[in-house]
Design a protein around this motif. Structure first.
Motif, PDB file in Angstrom:
ATOM      1  N   LEU A  32     -11.346   5.451 -16.144  1.00 58.38           N
ATOM      2  CA  LEU A  32     -11.958   4.804 -14.979  1.00 58.38           C
ATOM      3  C   LEU A  32     -11.293   5.272 -13.687  1.00 58.38           C
ATOM      4  O   LEU A  32     -11.963   5.429 -12.655  1.00 58.38           O
ATOM      5  N   LEU A  33      -9.976   5.517 -13.748  1.00 50.64           N
ATOM      6  CA  LEU A  33      -9.257   6.014 -12.566  1.00 50.64           C
ATOM      7  C   LEU A  33      -9.804   7.378 -12.139  1.00 50.64           C
ATOM      8  O   LEU A  33      -9.981   7.625 -10.930  1.00 50.64           O
ATOM      9  N   LEU A  34     -10.060   8.253 -13.103  1.00 50.86           N
ATOM     10  CA  LEU A  34     -10.638   9.564 -12.781  1.00 50.86           C
ATOM     11  C   LEU A  34     -11.962   9.397 -12.049  1.00 50.86           C
ATOM     12  O   LEU A  34     -12.251  10.110 -11.077  1.00 50.86           O
ATOM     13  N   PHE A  35     -12.769   8.467 -12.520  1.00 56.28           N
ATOM     14  CA  PHE A  35     -14.056   8.192 -11.868  1.00 56.28           C
ATOM     15  C   PHE A  35     -13.847   7.751 -10.418  1.00 56.28           C
ATOM     16  O   PHE A  35     -14.545   8.219  -9.506  1.00 56.28           O
ATOM     17  N   LEU A  36     -12.877   6.870 -10.185  1.00 57.11           N
ATOM     18  CA  LEU A  36     -12.625   6.356  -8.835  1.00 57.11           C
ATOM     19  C   LEU A  36     -12.038   7.422  -7.910  1.00 57.11           C
ATOM     20  O   LEU A  36     -12.077   7.275  -6.686  1.00 57.11           O
ATOM     21  N   LYS A  37     -11.475   8.487  -8.497  1.00 61.96           N
ATOM     22  CA  LYS A  37     -10.908   9.573  -7.698  1.00 61.96           C
ATOM     23  C   LYS A  37     -11.839  10.785  -7.623  1.00 61.96           C
ATOM     24  O   LYS A  37     -11.480  11.817  -7.058  1.00 61.96           O
ATOM     25  N   SER A  38     -13.019  10.661  -8.182  1.00 55.33           N
ATOM     26  CA  SER A  38     -13.946  11.792  -8.186  1.00 55.33           C
ATOM     27  C   SER A  38     -14.505  12.036  -6.789  1.00 55.33           C
ATOM     28  O   SER A  38     -14.716  11.100  -6.008  1.00 55.33           O
ATOM     29  N   PRO A  39     -14.738  13.303  -6.431  1.00 52.77           N
ATOM     30  CA  PRO A  39     -15.274  13.622  -5.100  1.00 52.77           C
ATOM     31  C   PRO A  39     -16.572  12.896  -4.781  1.00 52.77           C
ATOM     32  O   PRO A  39     -16.771  12.452  -3.648  1.00 52.77           O
ATOM     33  N   LEU A  40     -17.454  12.771  -5.780  1.00 49.19           N
ATOM     34  CA  LEU A  40     -18.736  12.103  -5.538  1.00 49.19           C
ATOM     35  C   LEU A  40     -18.529  10.639  -5.175  1.00 49.19           C
ATOM     36  O   LEU A  40     -19.122  10.130  -4.204  1.00 49.19           O
ATOM     37  N   ILE A  68      -9.610   0.147   2.164  1.00 48.35           N
ATOM     38  CA  ILE A  68      -9.614   0.287   3.620  1.00 48.35           C
ATOM     39  C   ILE A  68      -9.383   1.739   4.035  1.00 48.35           C
ATOM     40  O   ILE A  68      -8.731   2.504   3.326  1.00 48.35           O
ATOM     41  N   THR A  69      -9.967   2.125   5.186  1.00 48.65           N
ATOM     42  CA  THR A  69      -9.741   3.463   5.722  1.00 48.65           C
ATOM     43  C   THR A  69      -8.324   3.549   6.298  1.00 48.65           C
ATOM     44  O   THR A  69      -7.829   2.549   6.835  1.00 48.65           O
ATOM     45  N   PRO A  70      -7.601   4.670   6.240  1.00 49.29           N
ATOM     46  CA  PRO A  70      -7.991   5.918   5.584  1.00 49.29           C
ATOM     47  C   PRO A  70      -7.502   6.000   4.134  1.00 49.29           C
ATOM     48  O   PRO A  70      -7.598   7.051   3.519  1.00 49.29           O
ATOM     49  N   CYS A  71      -6.961   4.875   3.634  1.00 47.90           N
ATOM     50  CA  CYS A  71      -6.388   4.894   2.279  1.00 47.90           C
ATOM     51  C   CYS A  71      -7.446   5.216   1.224  1.00 47.90           C
ATOM     52  O   CYS A  71      -7.169   5.927   0.256  1.00 47.90           O
ATOM     53  N   PHE A  72      -8.673   4.691   1.423  1.00 51.78           N
ATOM     54  CA  PHE A  72      -9.735   4.991   0.467  1.00 51.78           C
ATOM     55  C   PHE A  72     -10.051   6.480   0.465  1.00 51.78           C
ATOM     56  O   PHE A  72     -10.102   7.115  -0.587  1.00 51.78           O
ATOM     57  N   GLU A  73     -10.265   7.050   1.655  1.00 57.89           N
ATOM     58  CA  GLU A  73     -10.610   8.468   1.748  1.00 57.89           C
ATOM     59  C   GLU A  73      -9.498   9.349   1.191  1.00 57.89           C
ATOM     60  O   GLU A  73      -9.753  10.437   0.665  1.00 57.89           O
ATOM     61  N   ASN A  74      -8.246   8.889   1.310  1.00 63.74           N
ATOM     62  CA  ASN A  74      -7.110   9.645   0.785  1.00 63.74           C
ATOM     63  C   ASN A  74      -6.913   9.449  -0.713  1.00 63.74           C
ATOM     64  O   ASN A  74      -5.968   9.966  -1.303  1.00 63.74           O
ATOM     65  N   MET A  76       0.801  -1.229   0.000  1.00 62.72           N
ATOM     66  CA  MET A  76       0.000   0.000   0.000  1.00 62.72           C
ATOM     67  C   MET A  76       0.836   1.283   0.000  1.00 62.72           C
ATOM     68  O   MET A  76       0.484   2.240  -0.707  1.00 62.72           O
ATOM     69  N   PRO A  77       1.950   1.369   0.767  1.00 64.93           N
ATOM     70  CA  PRO A  77       2.707   2.629   0.764  1.00 64.93           C
ATOM     71  C   PRO A  77       3.244   3.029  -0.607  1.00 64.93           C
ATOM     72  O   PRO A  77       3.584   4.201  -0.813  1.00 64.93           O
ATOM     73  N   LEU A  78       3.335   2.087  -1.541  1.00 62.58           N
ATOM     74  CA  LEU A  78       3.874   2.412  -2.863  1.00 62.58           C
ATOM     75  C   LEU A  78       2.798   2.851  -3.853  1.00 62.58           C
ATOM     76  O   LEU A  78       3.092   3.124  -5.019  1.00 62.58           O
ATOM     77  N   ILE A  79       1.553   2.927  -3.387  1.00 64.34           N
ATOM     78  CA  ILE A  79       0.468   3.425  -4.233  1.00 64.34           C
ATOM     79  C   ILE A  79       0.220   4.882  -3.873  1.00 64.34           C
ATOM     80  O   ILE A  79       0.001   5.211  -2.709  1.00 64.34           O
ATOM     81  N   SER A  80       0.274   5.759  -4.875  1.00 66.46           N
ATOM     82  CA  SER A  80       0.169   7.192  -4.615  1.00 66.46           C
ATOM     83  C   SER A  80      -1.292   7.634  -4.525  1.00 66.46           C
ATOM     84  O   SER A  80      -2.215   6.889  -4.876  1.00 66.46           O
ATOM     85  N   THR A  81      -1.468   8.870  -4.074  1.00 68.06           N
ATOM     86  CA  THR A  81      -2.803   9.473  -4.027  1.00 68.06           C
ATOM     87  C   THR A  81      -3.006  10.443  -5.187  1.00 68.06           C
ATOM     88  O   THR A  81      -4.057  11.076  -5.280  1.00 68.06           O
ATOM     89  N   SER A  82      -2.025  10.574  -6.061  1.00 67.35           N
ATOM     90  CA  SER A  82      -2.089  11.566  -7.137  1.00 67.35           C
ATOM     91  C   SER A  82      -3.063  11.132  -8.227  1.00 67.35           C
ATOM     92  O   SER A  82      -3.407   9.952  -8.367  1.00 67.35           O
ATOM     93  N   TYR A  83      -3.488  12.109  -9.022  1.00 65.49           N
ATOM     94  CA  TYR A  83      -4.405  11.819 -10.122  1.00 65.49           C
ATOM     95  C   TYR A  83      -3.725  11.046 -11.244  1.00 65.49           C
ATOM     96  O   TYR A  83      -4.387  10.489 -12.118  1.00 65.49           O
ATOM     97  N   SER A  84      -2.402  10.999 -11.231  1.00 69.46           N
ATOM     98  CA  SER A  84      -1.679  10.248 -12.264  1.00 69.46           C
ATOM     99  C   SER A  84      -1.814   8.743 -12.072  1.00 69.46           C
ATOM    100  O   SER A  84      -1.580   7.966 -12.994  1.00 69.46           O
TER     101      SER A  84
END
Length: 582
Positions: free
Chosen positions: A213-221, A172-178, A134-142
């Motif tokens: 699809l990644l953009l969709f998964l990172k959308s605020p909604l 899992i929380t908080p990785c999903f929310e982040n 998990m630590p190697l997965i970023s939170t960036s839109y890229s």
């Protein structure tokens, strides 16, 4: 589209000025900034993209309904060829809600309809593959990620499998929310395995762009609704697979998916540049403020001090425009207070040397009366130890000289009768970074207090271990405290003056210099008692307290005004986002 572009570009000042300071957890303040406006801009870009408002629709694009038909045909063929398992029960991918309108050549779909979920890989055991915790997965839109190399035999079982082109979402929380999510790419041999806390989807046809699809998964909604759907206990909450697979997805035509991904990438790059420029400007401002305030504490005489203060006062409105700059001003006020530069000295005041003699005599009497034990002799203070010069009527003293010191203790938790009474029992968590005594989460009985150590009203308490080492406060009544805290009950020294003295950066530096351990700093009581405190005449201590309180209150008033202005900027950014999406 022109109006949307104008909305973004014409409000650059709003996006860049809406910032909030991140709260510090240890002693002092944090320099870290949260770029709320730019976060809002990023969210707006994604929301507009998924509503078809960021790019032009082309009449030549193949309607997305035909993509869904192609996906369904491919799924049926894979099931027929036994390359994909048939659903045990029919799952409806028809969205139950359509949260906003979409262009006429788009259609509503879902991850579960467009992708194979939790796909598996076939590979020889001796092959090298990418392993991604998990630590190697970023939170960036890229959707970027790192990887480690492992043998397939090591990670084939007990982990989540994926391949190049798959999309992974932290569940899992908080990785999903982040918003930890990635499109896997550059995997060794095209295959990978990693953390079990992922939902993984593999598009069934190449016309479905995984980065769309990644953009969709990172959308605020998606993130907001997903958070409300999480199940499990606190700290272990997870997004259900059903939500991941069936939440309404606005599907754009193949060609427009590519245009959207390219446009979002371009705009996110601009957001990155805007954030870097804003951060550089804030950093430069912080350095300037700190340098100018340092000239005050480094002033050699009254004339030098007046010149340095005049320079700051002339540009006060430009310098003190952020919460961090106000906090630096407060620190400077405290430092000036204990250097004898905040209030004038009165030659009629009883000098601090006489005050220290009276303290020594009182301690001798307490020892004689067997109220306290005789302490070890503290070292004579050398000139090399003194961090700065003091006025003639002042004196340096060691912390152990000016009061009665103690170290806290926790009563045995195996004896329930010690706990649950009316007496507060505190640890480092009950001392705030700003020096406030917070609400206790444990209490002691009278019997329990005999097994701890008592701090009485106006005793000084200081954390002496860990990341919050140096935090201090004054007790407001009789309390118990644990072994991570040292206390001093001052004799004849005004406790509020002492609290000012130990709240300065210079005192904190002395704590750190005497502490042992790097990962977890700790200062033992004998070294703590040797720390130096500048002692002012008692009458001047009173004047210092009054002046300091007045100036700190002014600083808090300025900061409150800045925070209100900052809140308005954040609300303005939010309002612009709302108007764009309405």
């Amino acid at each position: 589209m022109t109006e949307i572009n104008k909305l973004i570009t014409n409000n650059i000042a709003v996006w860049s000025s809406a910032v909030q300071a991140k709260r510090a957890t240890g002693r002092g303040t944090s320099k870290k900034i949260r770029f709320v406006g730019i976060e809002s801009l990023r969210n707006l870009i994604v929301e507009l993209a998924l509503q078809g408002k960021l790019t032009h629709q082309e009449t030549s694009d193949t309607p997305s309904k035909q993509l869904v038909e192609k996906v369904n045909a491919k799924r049926a063929q894979l099931i027929k060829n036994k390359l994909l398992k048939k659903q045990k029960s029919k799952v409806s991918f028809e969205p139950t809600t359509k949260p906003y309108s979409i262009p006429s050549n788009w259609c509503w779909s879902s991850i579960g309809e467009l992708c194979e979920l939790a796909p598996k890989n076939e590979l020889a055991d001796e092959c090298e593959v990418s392993f991604i915790p998990m630590p190697l997965i970023s939170t960036s839109y890229s959707g970027s990620h790192g990887h480690e190399l492992k043998k397939w035999a090591e990670v084939r079982k007990g982990f989540t499998q994926f391949a190049d082109g798959d999309i992974g979402l932290a569940k899992i929380t908080p990785c999903f929310e982040n918003s930890k999510a990635a499109v896997f790419s550059g995997l060794k041999n095209g295959v990978g395995s990693g953390t079990t806390e992922l939902h993984v989807a593999r598009p069934l046809i190449k016309e479905i762009n995984p980065r769309y699809l990644l953009l969709f998964l990172k959308s605020p909604l998606f993130l907001r609704v997903g958070e409300s759907k999480m199940t499990g206990s606190a700290g272990q909450k997870r997004v259900p697979k059903d939500f991941f697979s069936t939440f309404s997805l606005p599907l754009a035509p193949e060609e427009e998916q590519s245009r959207i991904v390219a446009k979002v990438s371009e705009l996110m790059s601009l957001c990155d540049q805007l954030e870097q420029q804003t951060e550089a400007s804030i950093d430069a401002h912080q350095v300037l403020v700190e340098e100018l305030l340092t000239t005050l504490t480094n002033s050699q005489n009254a004339q030098d001090f007046q010149q340095n203060w005049t320079r700051i006062a002339e540009h006060f409105d430009l310098l003190f425009t952020t919460e961090h700059s106000i906090e630096q001003l407060k620190k400077t006020i405290l430092q000036l207070a204990v250097m004898g530069k905040l209030v004038p000295q009165d030659p009629t005041d009883e000098p601090a040397s006489d005050l220290l003699k009276k303290i020594a005599q009182e301690k001798e009497q307490l020892i004689k009366d067997k109220v306290i034990k005789k302490q070890k002799t503290l070292p004579v203070i050398s000139n090399e130890e003194m961090p700065f010069d003091l006025p003639k009527s002042w004196k340096w003293a060691r912390l152990g000289e000016i009061g009665i010191t103690s170290t806290g203790k926790t009563p045995s938790t195996k004896v329930p009768e010690y706990f649950g009474g009316d007496i507060p029992f505190i640890g480092p968590g009950q001392i705030s970074p700003s020096g406030q005594l917070l609400q206790e989460d444990k209490t002691l009985t009278e019997e329990g207090l005999t097994q701890s150590v008592t701090a009485n009203a106006n005793d000084l308490l200081m954390v002496c271990i860990g990341g919050s080492i140096g935090k201090s406060t004054l007790a407001n009544k009789a309390i118990g405290f644990n072994q991570q805290i040292n206390a001093v009950s001052p004799l004849r020294i005004d406790p509020h003056y002492l609290h000012i003295a130990v709240s300065t950066d210079s005192f904190y530096s002395s704590v750190i210099s005497k502490a042992s351990g790097s990962a977890t700093p700790i200062i033992n009581r004998s070294k703590w008692e040797e720390l130096l405190v500048p002692v002012a005449p008692l009458a001047e201590q009173t004047r210092i307290i009054s002046k300091t309180n007045d100036l700190i209150a002014l600083c808090e008033g300025i900061k409150h005004g800045l925070n209100n202005a900052g809140d308005i900027k954040v609300k303005l950014a939010s309002s612009i986002v709302g108007s764009a999406l309405s």
